[in-house]
Scaffold this active site. Structure first.
Site, PDB file in Angstrom:
ATOM      1  N   GLY A  99       0.817  -1.217   0.000  1.00  0.00           N
ATOM      2  CA  GLY A  99       0.000   0.000   0.000  1.00  0.00           C
ATOM      3  C   GLY A  99       0.845   1.257   0.000  1.00  0.00           C
ATOM      4  N   CYS A 100       1.908   1.246   0.793  1.00  0.00           N
ATOM      5  CA  CYS A 100       2.777   2.424   0.896  1.00  0.00           C
ATOM      6  C   CYS A 100       3.550   2.646  -0.399  1.00  0.00           C
ATOM      7  CB  CYS A 100       3.719   2.276   2.088  1.00  0.00           C
ATOM      8  SG  CYS A 100       2.819   2.093   3.645  1.00  0.00           S
ATOM      9  N   THR A 101       3.939   1.561  -1.050  1.00  0.00           N
ATOM     10  CA  THR A 101       4.623   1.658  -2.337  1.00  0.00           C
ATOM     11  C   THR A 101       3.678   2.267  -3.375  1.00  0.00           C
ATOM     12  OG1 THR A 101       6.105  -0.182  -1.838  1.00  0.00           O
ATOM     13  CG2 THR A 101       5.740   0.321  -4.175  1.00  0.00           C
ATOM     14  N   SER A 159       3.053   6.004  -2.617  1.00  0.00           N
ATOM     15  CA  SER A 159       4.229   6.818  -2.939  1.00  0.00           C
ATOM     16  C   SER A 159       4.406   6.958  -4.446  1.00  0.00           C
ATOM     17  CB  SER A 159       5.482   6.213  -2.297  1.00  0.00           C
ATOM     18  OG  SER A 159       5.361   6.276  -0.881  1.00  0.00           O
TER      19      SER A 159
END
Length: 150
Positions: free
Chosen positions: A40-42, A45
């Protein structure tokens, strides 16, 4: 919603920078994410990366923030070719100021972590808009649409 944020908040960031709200002369998009190199963070970003030129055109700076180390941030930034700095909040100073630490359920256990959240902060340090409990798909487009109204 025009609450003033701690201008003296100063934290280490990638590329040898130091982030301080008081140094920001343009509106800022500050997105809090749980952990470098997670799916999710990838995706979040990369969405901010892909829209970065549009944020700049709207007169807005973008910064990502998590509790990961600077070394982890540098690797994450390089891997994804992020054109903006990532801020290290290892001692949770910013997380506390923005109230983003939550108890979450992971694999049946309660863990304390960052609730995915995004804040738009005006040039004078006032909070203009916030999103909490963010779902990644479509989020960056929504933030961009908001900053284009500033």
């Amino acid at each position: 919603m025009s609450q003033t944020l701690p201008a003296q908040l100063t934290l280490p960031a990638t590329s040898g920078h130091t982030f301080s709200l008081s140094d920001c002369t343009k509106p800022v998009v500050l997105y809090f994410y749980p952990k470098d190199n997670t799916p999710g963070c990838t995706n979040e970003s990369m969405d901010f990366r892909d829209a970065h030129a549009e944020f700049l055109a709207a007169g807005c700076q973008v910064f990502g923030l998590s509790r990961d180390s600077l070394k982890s941030h540098e690797n994450f930034k390089a891997k994804l070719e992020l054109p903006f700095e990532l801020i290290c909040d290892a001692d949770e100073t910013a997380c506390a100021a923005f109230g983003v630490m939550k108890l979450k359920n992971m694999y049946g256990k309660q863990v304390r972590g960052i609730e995915r959240s995004t804040f738009v902060i005006g040039a004078e340090g006032q909070l203009l808009r916030e999103w909490r409990g963010v779902k990644v798909p479509g989020h960056v487009a929504e933030v961009l649409a908001f900053v284009k109204t500033l």
